[in-house]
Structures are given as C-alpha cells and as structure tokens.
Design an enzyme around this catalytic site. Structure first.
Site, PDB file in Angstrom:
ATOM      1  N   VAL A 195       0.850  -1.186   0.000  1.00 20.51           N
ATOM      2  CA  VAL A 195       0.000   0.000   0.000  1.00 20.51           C
ATOM      3  C   VAL A 195       0.885   1.235   0.000  1.00 20.51           C
ATOM      4  O   VAL A 195       1.767   1.376   0.866  1.00 20.51           O
ATOM      5  CB  VAL A 195      -0.919   0.022   1.241  1.00 20.51           C
ATOM      6  CG1 VAL A 195      -1.790   1.286   1.246  1.00 20.51           C
ATOM      7  CG2 VAL A 195      -1.789  -1.231   1.294  1.00 20.51           C
ATOM      8  N   PHE A 196       0.675   2.139  -0.956  1.00 18.95           N
ATOM      9  CA  PHE A 196       1.448   3.380  -1.020  1.00 18.95           C
ATOM     10  C   PHE A 196       0.677   4.493  -0.332  1.00 18.95           C
ATOM     11  O   PHE A 196      -0.460   4.804  -0.692  1.00 18.95           O
ATOM     12  CB  PHE A 196       1.725   3.774  -2.469  1.00 18.95           C
ATOM     13  CG  PHE A 196       2.518   5.048  -2.607  1.00 18.95           C
ATOM     14  CD1 PHE A 196       3.763   5.192  -2.006  1.00 18.95           C
ATOM     15  CD2 PHE A 196       2.018   6.125  -3.349  1.00 18.95           C
ATOM     16  CE1 PHE A 196       4.502   6.362  -2.133  1.00 18.95           C
ATOM     17  CE2 PHE A 196       2.749   7.296  -3.494  1.00 18.95           C
ATOM     18  CZ  PHE A 196       3.990   7.422  -2.878  1.00 18.95           C
ATOM     19  N   GLY A 229      -0.486  10.553   1.874  1.00 19.34           N
ATOM     20  CA  GLY A 229      -1.251  11.510   2.672  1.00 19.34           C
ATOM     21  C   GLY A 229      -1.307  11.050   4.106  1.00 19.34           C
ATOM     22  O   GLY A 229      -0.278  10.764   4.720  1.00 19.34           O
ATOM     23  N   SER A 230      -2.506  10.915   4.650  1.00 19.36           N
ATOM     24  CA  SER A 230      -2.645  10.595   6.077  1.00 19.36           C
ATOM     25  C   SER A 230      -2.068   9.228   6.444  1.00 19.36           C
ATOM     26  O   SER A 230      -1.675   9.016   7.596  1.00 19.36           O
ATOM     27  CB  SER A 230      -4.113  10.665   6.491  1.00 19.36           C
ATOM     28  OG  SER A 230      -4.884   9.694   5.804  1.00 19.36           O
ATOM     29  N   GLU A 237     -11.068   5.181   2.373  1.00 20.63           N
ATOM     30  CA  GLU A 237     -10.893   5.989   1.163  1.00 20.63           C
ATOM     31  C   GLU A 237     -12.162   5.981   0.290  1.00 20.63           C
ATOM     32  O   GLU A 237     -12.088   6.113  -0.923  1.00 20.63           O
ATOM     33  CB  GLU A 237      -9.701   5.435   0.352  1.00 20.63           C
ATOM     34  CG  GLU A 237      -8.432   5.229   1.156  1.00 20.63           C
ATOM     35  CD  GLU A 237      -7.832   6.533   1.675  1.00 20.63           C
ATOM     36  OE1 GLU A 237      -8.220   7.611   1.188  1.00 20.63           O
ATOM     37  OE2 GLU A 237      -6.984   6.465   2.582  1.00 20.63           O
TER      38      GLU A 237
END
Length: 269
Positions: free
Chosen positions: A88-89, A92-93, A171
């Site tokens: 997982v890239f 952001g948070s 998301e």
C-alpha cells in the site's frame, strides 16, 4: 477470491464491514504504532473568516458541491496471487496515521505524479456545509516534475483481505484505486504494483474540489473541521511526516507556512 470490494448496499450490515468502518472512521492503528508521527498540533479554528465564508458559499452553489454521500465507490475486485503480499502506497494521512498492520515500510516515490489538495473531504476533515481539502495524486510530466515521495507498507498475505476492506471504507470518497511501481532516489524500482487511492475530476467523484489558488486552499484548510478533526491538523501532520522521512515538498511547505500564518492571525489561535 477477489478482494477489496464492499457492496454499498450491505456495507453497514455485515460484521466485517462494521469492523472496517469502525477502523476507518477512527483511523486508529490496531497494532503497529512505532512508525507513526507523534505530533499533536493545537489550534482548531474558532470559526470561518469572511474569506472562508465566501468560499463556502461558492462551493455550496456549485453543481459539483461535495456531498457526504456515504457510499463506497464501486471498484473492480483486486486479485492477488496466492501467497502474494499487499503493498500500500501512502502519500497523505497513511504516512502519519497508518491504521492497519504491516510488517515492512519502504520510503519511496511515485514517478509522474504530484501531491495536490484537490479532493473535498466531508467525512473526515470537513463537512458537506464546509468541505475540507485532502491530497490526491495529480498526473504530471515525470521528465519535468520531481516524483511524489511517500511510504509503501507491506501487508502479509494473510492480512491482505482485512486491510483492503479497511482501506475501501477509509478511502470511500476517492474514486480510483490504482496500482503503480515505486522508486528509490536512484530511480530504481523498489516496490511493484503497490495499491493507492486517488481522486479525479470524473463525474462520479462527488467530492472533487479541484485546482484553486494557494491562498484559497490555505484558507479552506485553516478553517475546515470534520469528524476526524481539523483540516489544518491533517496538513501539519503530513508536513511533519514528510520532514521525518527526509522529504522536501515545496508545495506542501508553502501551504503549511500560509496556514500557520492564517491561524496565528486569528484571535485566540
């Protein structure tokens, strides 16, 4: 079995979806905390300024005004080979509040993308009445623009389905899940086919705010507050996290400077 796809019609009824929703809403990491930023910025907005109220009015009058639609964007099922880990890239948070178990973290970059605060947030860092702004990856010319740095997290195969379910809810307002290769500072691929979520200006993205002047973006971020906290906290934690991994992002740094100035100039902040 395909993973990473929750049915919006049943997403609040099943036990698995409930666990995913709870985890995504709180963004509380279930176990791995050593990689998270520790900073807890102070100073939540005491109310929108005149400029912010004007900006909110212009958003609410737009035909594409963000809405807390509550739906999980429909996506193609994600297929992993048996025994294959999930990467997982985070840009952001996720960099400063991971929210899921992982067994390896790699500092790396996405080529051909830049980080921009174009996505409206009505479920975490804003409300339908006053959306916050969160980051997405905007495609750009990789030969002209520097890569977007972040961190990739390896999820072991036995946890992949659970983590995808958490991410699909967390998301849920981002309209695309993509896979991409990630690079080190020598330009070599260090992670292949990492998963990340991005927002686009497509019609199905009900929360798209898009490009605006840096003054407008800073005013929104300095003012918006949502269920997960102040929009400014999101920005400041992200800026801290980037510095913590040795990343200099001029756009992020300039936004941080302007938001701090706005908040310092407001009474009581």
């Amino acid at each position: 079995m395909p993973i990473g796809m929750l049915d919006p019609r049943t997403a609040t009824s099943g036990q698995t979806a409930q666990r995913a929703l709870a985890a995504a809403s709180s963004l509380a990491p279930p176990g791995v905390v050593s990689h998270q930023a520790a900073r807890d910025p102070k100073g939540i907005s005491q109310g929108p300024s005149r400029a912010a109220r004007s900006l909110a009015a212009s958003v609410s009058s737009s035909r594409s005004a963000p809405t807390d639609h509550g739906l999980i964007m429909e996506r193609e099922p994600l297929r992993l080979a048996p025994g294959e880990p999930l990467w997982v890239f985070g840009y952001g948070s996720i960099v400063w509040k991971v929210g899921f178990d992982f067994d390896e973290r790699v500092i790396c970059a996405a080529r051909g993308y830049r980080r921009r605060f174009y996505q409206g947030s009505t479920d975490h860092r804003g409300t339908p009445e006053f959306p916050g702004r969160t980051v997405t990856l905007e495609p750009c010319d990789a030969d002209v623009n520097p890569p977007c740095w972040g961190a990739a997290y390896r999820v072991p195969p036995e946890r992949a389905e659970e983590v995808l379910e958490i991410l699909e809810v967390r998301e849920k307002q981002y309209d695309k899940r993509i896979r991409l290769d990630l690079y080190d500072d020598n330009g070599d691929v260090v992670v292949r086919d990492a998963v990340t979520y991005i927002a686009t200006g497509a019609s199905e993205n009900l929360n798209w705010l898009g490009e605006a002047s840096i003054e407008e973006v800073a005013e929104t971020i300095a003012t918006a507050v949502g269920p997960s906290g102040a929009n400014s906290e999101y920005l400041l934690n992200l800026a801290d996290a980037m510095r913590g991994i040795g990343v200099h992002d001029p756009h992020l740094d300039e936004l941080e400077r302007r938001v701090r100035e706005i908040k310092e100039n407001r009474t009581g902040e």
